[in-house]
Design a protein around this motif. Structure first.
Motif, PDB file in Angstrom:
ATOM      1  N   TRP A  84       0.842  -1.203   0.000  1.00 31.38           N
ATOM      2  CA  TRP A  84       0.000   0.000   0.000  1.00 31.38           C
ATOM      3  C   TRP A  84       0.876   1.251   0.000  1.00 31.38           C
ATOM      4  CZ3 TRP A  84      -5.441   1.136   1.513  1.00 31.38           C
ATOM      5  CH2 TRP A  84      -6.290   0.045   1.269  1.00 31.38           C
ATOM      6  N   ASN A  85       0.554   2.195  -0.860  1.00 30.99           N
ATOM      7  CA  ASN A  85       1.210   3.504  -0.963  1.00 30.99           C
ATOM      8  C   ASN A  85       2.585   3.458  -1.628  1.00 30.99           C
ATOM      9  OD1 ASN A  85      -0.956   4.716   0.567  1.00 30.99           O
ATOM     10  ND2 ASN A  85       0.010   3.900   2.409  1.00 30.99           N
ATOM     11  N   ILE A  86       3.286   2.361  -1.511  1.00 28.77           N
ATOM     12  CA  ILE A  86       4.675   2.313  -1.962  1.00 28.77           C
ATOM     13  C   ILE A  86       4.778   2.493  -3.471  1.00 28.77           C
ATOM     14  CG2 ILE A  86       6.754   0.884  -2.100  1.00 28.77           C
ATOM     15  CD1 ILE A  86       5.924  -0.390   0.557  1.00 28.77           C
ATOM     16  N   GLY A  87       3.893   1.825  -4.217  1.00 26.71           N
ATOM     17  CA  GLY A  87       3.954   1.937  -5.669  1.00 26.71           C
ATOM     18  C   GLY A  87       3.755   3.364  -6.144  1.00 26.71           C
ATOM     19  N   ALA A  88       2.775   4.070  -5.555  1.00 31.12           N
ATOM     20  CA  ALA A  88       2.504   5.459  -5.944  1.00 31.12           C
ATOM     21  C   ALA A  88       3.676   6.365  -5.596  1.00 31.12           C
ATOM     22  CB  ALA A  88       1.233   5.956  -5.264  1.00 31.12           C
ATOM     23  N   VAL A  89       4.286   6.120  -4.438  1.00 36.76           N
ATOM     24  CA  VAL A  89       5.425   6.936  -4.012  1.00 36.76           C
ATOM     25  C   VAL A  89       6.641   6.660  -4.876  1.00 36.76           C
ATOM     26  CG1 VAL A  89       7.058   7.335  -2.124  1.00 36.76           C
ATOM     27  CG2 VAL A  89       4.600   7.210  -1.654  1.00 36.76           C
ATOM     28  N   ARG A  90       6.899   5.399  -5.139  1.00 43.56           N
ATOM     29  CA  ARG A  90       8.067   5.040  -5.960  1.00 43.56           C
ATOM     30  C   ARG A  90       7.956   5.637  -7.362  1.00 43.56           C
ATOM     31  NH1 ARG A  90       7.808  -0.224  -5.455  1.00 43.56           N
ATOM     32  NH2 ARG A  90       9.243  -0.391  -3.705  1.00 43.56           N
ATOM     33  N   GLU A  91       6.746   5.634  -7.908  1.00 43.53           N
ATOM     34  CA  GLU A  91       6.541   6.170  -9.252  1.00 43.53           C
ATOM     35  C   GLU A  91       6.790   7.670  -9.311  1.00 43.53           C
ATOM     36  OE1 GLU A  91       2.933   6.634 -12.561  1.00 43.53           O
ATOM     37  OE2 GLU A  91       2.716   5.255 -10.864  1.00 43.53           O
ATOM     38  N   ALA A  92       6.363   8.399  -8.279  1.00 43.86           N
ATOM     39  CA  ALA A  92       6.431   9.861  -8.318  1.00 43.86           C
ATOM     40  C   ALA A  92       7.668  10.439  -7.640  1.00 43.86           C
ATOM     41  CB  ALA A  92       5.177  10.454  -7.673  1.00 43.86           C
ATOM     42  N   PHE A  93       8.285   9.685  -6.702  1.00 41.11           N
ATOM     43  CA  PHE A  93       9.347  10.275  -5.876  1.00 41.11           C
ATOM     44  C   PHE A  93      10.586   9.390  -5.786  1.00 41.11           C
ATOM     45  CE2 PHE A  93       5.331  12.025  -4.389  1.00 41.11           C
ATOM     46  CZ  PHE A  93       5.605  13.378  -4.309  1.00 41.11           C
ATOM     47  N   ALA A  94      10.831   8.584  -6.813  1.00 33.87           N
ATOM     48  CA  ALA A  94      11.950   7.634  -6.768  1.00 33.87           C
ATOM     49  C   ALA A  94      13.288   8.318  -6.550  1.00 33.87           C
ATOM     50  CB  ALA A  94      11.984   6.807  -8.046  1.00 33.87           C
ATOM     51  N   THR A  95      13.454   9.543  -7.034  1.00 35.55           N
ATOM     52  CA  THR A  95      14.742  10.241  -6.916  1.00 35.55           C
ATOM     53  C   THR A  95      14.680  11.414  -5.948  1.00 35.55           C
ATOM     54  OG1 THR A  95      14.203  11.689  -8.796  1.00 35.55           O
ATOM     55  CG2 THR A  95      15.327   9.616  -9.292  1.00 35.55           C
ATOM     56  N   GLU A  96      13.637  11.466  -5.120  1.00 35.50           N
ATOM     57  CA  GLU A  96      13.453  12.594  -4.214  1.00 35.50           C
ATOM     58  C   GLU A  96      13.785  12.205  -2.768  1.00 35.50           C
ATOM     59  OE1 GLU A  96      12.756  15.605  -5.096  1.00 35.50           O
ATOM     60  OE2 GLU A  96      12.232  15.288  -7.186  1.00 35.50           O
ATOM     61  N   PRO A  97      14.235  13.176  -1.942  1.00 38.64           N
ATOM     62  CA  PRO A  97      14.580  12.890  -0.544  1.00 38.64           C
ATOM     63  C   PRO A  97      13.345  12.847   0.341  1.00 38.64           C
ATOM     64  CG  PRO A  97      14.961  15.202  -1.008  1.00 38.64           C
ATOM     65  CD  PRO A  97      14.520  14.588  -2.305  1.00 38.64           C
ATOM     66  N   VAL A  98      12.557  11.794   0.189  1.00 41.38           N
ATOM     67  CA  VAL A  98      11.335  11.631   0.973  1.00 41.38           C
ATOM     68  C   VAL A  98      11.394  10.323   1.749  1.00 41.38           C
ATOM     69  CG1 VAL A  98       9.912  12.984  -0.622  1.00 41.38           C
ATOM     70  CG2 VAL A  98      10.138  10.500  -0.941  1.00 41.38           C
ATOM     71  N   VAL A  99      10.581  10.249   2.795  1.00 44.14           N
ATOM     72  CA  VAL A  99      10.452   9.032   3.591  1.00 44.14           C
ATOM     73  C   VAL A  99       8.965   8.734   3.747  1.00 44.14           C
ATOM     74  CG1 VAL A  99      10.962   7.916   5.788  1.00 44.14           C
ATOM     75  CG2 VAL A  99      12.573   9.568   4.847  1.00 44.14           C
ATOM     76  N   LEU A 100       8.587   7.464   3.589  1.00 49.52           N
ATOM     77  CA  LEU A 100       7.215   7.033   3.799  1.00 49.52           C
ATOM     78  C   LEU A 100       7.168   6.246   5.094  1.00 49.52           C
ATOM     79  CD1 LEU A 100       4.345   6.860   2.383  1.00 49.52           C
ATOM     80  CD2 LEU A 100       5.069   4.581   1.634  1.00 49.52           C
ATOM     81  N   VAL A 101       6.481   6.791   6.090  1.00 48.62           N
ATOM     82  CA  VAL A 101       6.427   6.146   7.399  1.00 48.62           C
ATOM     83  C   VAL A 101       4.984   5.811   7.755  1.00 48.62           C
ATOM     84  CG1 VAL A 101       8.521   7.277   8.244  1.00 48.62           C
ATOM     85  CG2 VAL A 101       6.303   8.357   8.636  1.00 48.62           C
ATOM     86  N   GLU A 102       4.815   4.735   8.467  1.00 43.88           N
ATOM     87  CA  GLU A 102       3.471   4.290   8.827  1.00 43.88           C
ATOM     88  C   GLU A 102       2.864   5.179   9.907  1.00 43.88           C
ATOM     89  OE1 GLU A 102       1.394   0.197  10.531  1.00 43.88           O
ATOM     90  OE2 GLU A 102       3.091   0.069   9.140  1.00 43.88           O
TER      91      GLU A 102
END
Length: 295
Positions: free
Chosen positions: A125-143
């Motif tokens: 969940w959420n990872i695919g959308a984030v990877r597609e849009a922010f693969a090269t950006e300094p972001v973190v996805l936390v639960e």
């Protein structure tokens, strides 16, 4: 020792090998203390070091502009909304849908965004959308939390409501197209081989979980796809259909800034955990788990 990172912890945080940490120490490029032969890295200084981009020219942080508005966008969550107010962190909520949050993150229009974008594999969940849009950006996805989502309905409805196919002519309350719940609705309909046209959808839309529940409680609709927490608060009937993972997508620099640190500190308190229990329908055991870490 809770005020210090170990070599292994710092390497994991920076997404580098431990050998690289030793190189940074030898180059005097990283804050460090030597205690009884051990290397310890003071957390506060490390956070300032990362936030300032002072990584000795070895690791690019790619930090976003420092003028980000003090706003968390994305999907609506009543616990998140409450925690932002109660923590007195100074961060405002603009929660107009998960897809809206993704777009605001792309344009640096917020500090963070709440996401609940479904995937076939629940762990993704959420990872695919984030990877597609922010693969090269300094972001973190936390639960943030796991939430029970399902069909909420007026308790005066006597017919069994176990799935979408049971709704028949009952008036269904929808959300705005940018809402993550609409993506989940599409997936649930597909699982039952149904179309949106099979639902008796009312003309008006509701833009938050709370507004959706109030529409049902007030008789403007008979049923909606919402979270258990708001169904309980308005004493609505509730049939769980899915456990969703609600995550926060955060700019890495933002994580270490004082407003966000104040917010996260509050979310680690017993007061926060007690509020989540009182809301119902939340599982916060995985709070803070990192599910994606950009370069």
């Amino acid at each position: 020792m809770s005020e210090y990172f170990t070599t292994r912890e710092l390497a994991a945080l920076l997404r580098i090998k431990e050998r690289k940490v030793y190189d940074l120490v030898s180059e005097k490029a990283v804050p460090v203390r030597r205690v009884t032969g051990k290397l310890l890295f003071p957390k506060k200084e490390i956070e300032e070091w990362i936030a300032g981009g002072s990584v000795g020219g070895t690791i690019a942080t790619g930090a976003p502009p420092p003028t980000l508005p003090l706003i968390i966008s994305g999907g609506h969550d009543p616990l998140l909304e409450w925690a932002l107010r109660e923590s007195r962190c100074g961060i405002a909520a603009l929660l107009d849908g998960a897809l809206d949050g993704l777009e605001r993150m792309k344009t640096h229009g917020c500090l963070a965004a709440g996401l609940h974008v479904p995937m076939e594999d629940p762990s993704e969940w959420n990872i695919g959308a984030v990877r597609e849009a922010f693969a090269t950006e300094p972001v973190v996805l936390v639960e943030w939390a796991r939430r029970n989502r399902g069909l909420m309905y007026r308790p005066t409805i006597r017919k069994p409501i176990r799935k979408l196919a049971d709704l028949g002519d009952l008036r269904f309350q929808a959300r705005q197209p940018e809402a993550g719940s609409e993506l989940i609705l599409s997936a649930l309909l597909a699982n039952e081989s149904l179309e949106r046209s099979d639902l008796n959808i009312v003309e008006a839309i509701e833009r938050t979980e709370t507004d959706l529940a109030m529409a049902v409680a007030g008789g403007r609709a008979d049923v909606g796809l919402g979270i258990e927490a708001v169904a309980q608060s308005l004493q609505l009937g509730f049939t769980p259909l899915v456990v969703e993972r609600f995550d926060l997508l955060v700019w890495r620099k933002t994580w270490f800034d004082p407003p966000f640190q104040k917010f996260i500190g509050f979310c680690n308190s017993e007061a926060f955990r007690e509020r989540a229990r009182r809301f119902g329908g939340y599982d916060c055991a995985g709070f803070g788990t990192v599910h994606f870490n950009g370069p």
